[in-house]
Design an enzyme around this catalytic site. Structure first.
Site, PDB file in Angstrom:
ATOM      1  N   ASP A 246      40.719  39.389  -5.378  1.00  0.00           N
ATOM      2  CA  ASP A 246      41.462  40.312  -6.230  1.00  0.00           C
ATOM      3  C   ASP A 246      42.932  39.900  -6.327  1.00  0.00           C
ATOM      4  OD1 ASP A 246      39.402  41.951  -7.073  1.00  0.00           O
ATOM      5  OD2 ASP A 246      39.581  43.307  -5.378  1.00  0.00           O
TER       6      ASP A 246
ATOM      7  N   GLU B 219      45.879  43.430  -2.359  1.00  0.00           N
ATOM      8  CA  GLU B 219      45.103  42.798  -3.422  1.00  0.00           C
ATOM      9  C   GLU B 219      45.943  42.521  -4.663  1.00  0.00           C
ATOM     10  OE1 GLU B 219      40.847  44.593  -3.380  1.00  0.00           O
ATOM     11  OE2 GLU B 219      42.159  46.195  -2.671  1.00  0.00           O
TER      12      GLU B 219
ATOM     13  N   HIS C  72      32.312  48.984  -3.885  1.00  0.00           N
ATOM     14  CA  HIS C  72      31.585  48.081  -4.779  1.00  0.00           C
ATOM     15  C   HIS C  72      30.077  48.162  -4.579  1.00  0.00           C
ATOM     16  CE1 HIS C  72      35.242  46.327  -6.265  1.00  0.00           C
ATOM     17  NE2 HIS C  72      35.623  45.945  -5.070  1.00  0.00           N
TER      18      HIS C  72
END
Length: 267
Positions: free
Chosen positions: A182, A156, A53
């Site tokens: 998530d 997740e 990310h």
């Protein structure tokens, strides 16, 4: 090469082996090596560079990891995918965080990429920063690096929780980090940290880790340390506390508010 020489140590693995709780910060903003020393001075045991990310390059990630090794703080990297594992580990990471693992097959693929034969398929890159670039007999170097390198898989999704036991059982997996945000998104419960399904997910994961002698980690509770503490009491031993961006913004906002309060006569 063994840890007895003192050259290669994974302080996180050592603390986990003693049953102690590990504190980690996520690096997503600061590109300089200074962040490793700041994390160490602040009291963190570990940092992880989030290449999933962020726009960080491999070169930037490597410099931060090497600085962390020298500072005595354990550097992990959240990888974009399995294809990047070899280069990231060779660059200085002492472990990977593997996102979106949903099956034992996914976990085995990351272990194969992260570990030398016979457990994995990681190839020889020559002298590495972990060994201070010393040339050593291959068998000795492989054993030392494998012993110090951690494979951390992320849960997740509901599918990951459903297959928790078989994923945790995979040889070479050291720890499970639940990506709470998530997971909540996958469940259609974005932001609902208090929802019973979150507790169910942590309970199932922690119990699976206990059965197989692995470790559980808490992530995504930067705004809810009360819940992180609850899961630590249940048995989690690694806490991902938040990001460098979040810490900087919170401190800046607090100082700006101080001045605004002064101007309004509230101080």
């Amino acid at each position: 090469m063994t840890n007895e020489t003192g050259i290669l140590r994974n302080h996180v693995k050592e603390k986990l082996a003693r049953g102690e709780v590990v504190a980690s910060m996520t690096v997503r903003l600061v590109r300089g090596v200074e962040i490793a020393r700041i994390a160490k001075t602040a009291g963190f045991d570990s940092l992880y560079v989030d290449m999933e990310h962020s726009s960080f390059s491999l070169e930037t990630t490597s410099q931060i990891c090497i600085a962390a090794l020298e500072a005595g703080i354990t550097p992990f990297v959240r990888v974009p995918g399995v294809a990047d594992v070899q280069r990231i580990l060779d660059a200085g990471a002492l472990g990977i965080i593997a996102p979106h693992v949903q099956s034992a097959g996914d976990a085995r693929a990351y272990v194969r990429a992260a570990k030398y034969p016979p457990l994995g398929e990681r190839s020889n890159a020559g002298p590495l920063p972990h060994l201070q670039y010393r040339a050593m007999p291959a068998a000795q170097a492989y054993a030392a690096i494998d012993a110090a390198t951690m494979v951390i898989v992320q849960f997740e999704s509901a599918d990951a929780i459903e297959h928790a036991d078989e994923i945790v059982a995979v040889e070479g997996v050291d720890m499970v980090l639940i990506g709470t945000n998530d997971l909540l998104a996958d469940l259609g419960l974005a932001g609902q940290y208090d929802h019973p399904r979150v507790r169910e997910a942590y309970t199932a994961t922690i119990e699976a880790c206990r059965r197989h002698g692995k470790h559980a980690a808490v992530g995504g509770f930067a705004s809810r340390p009360d819940l992180a503490a609850e899961y630590v009491r249940m048995g989690a031993r690694y806490v991902s506390t938040g990001t460098d961006l979040g810490f900087l913004l919170a401190a800046c906002a607090a100082k700006a508010k101080e001045v605004a309060d002064m101007a309004a006569g509230r101080n």
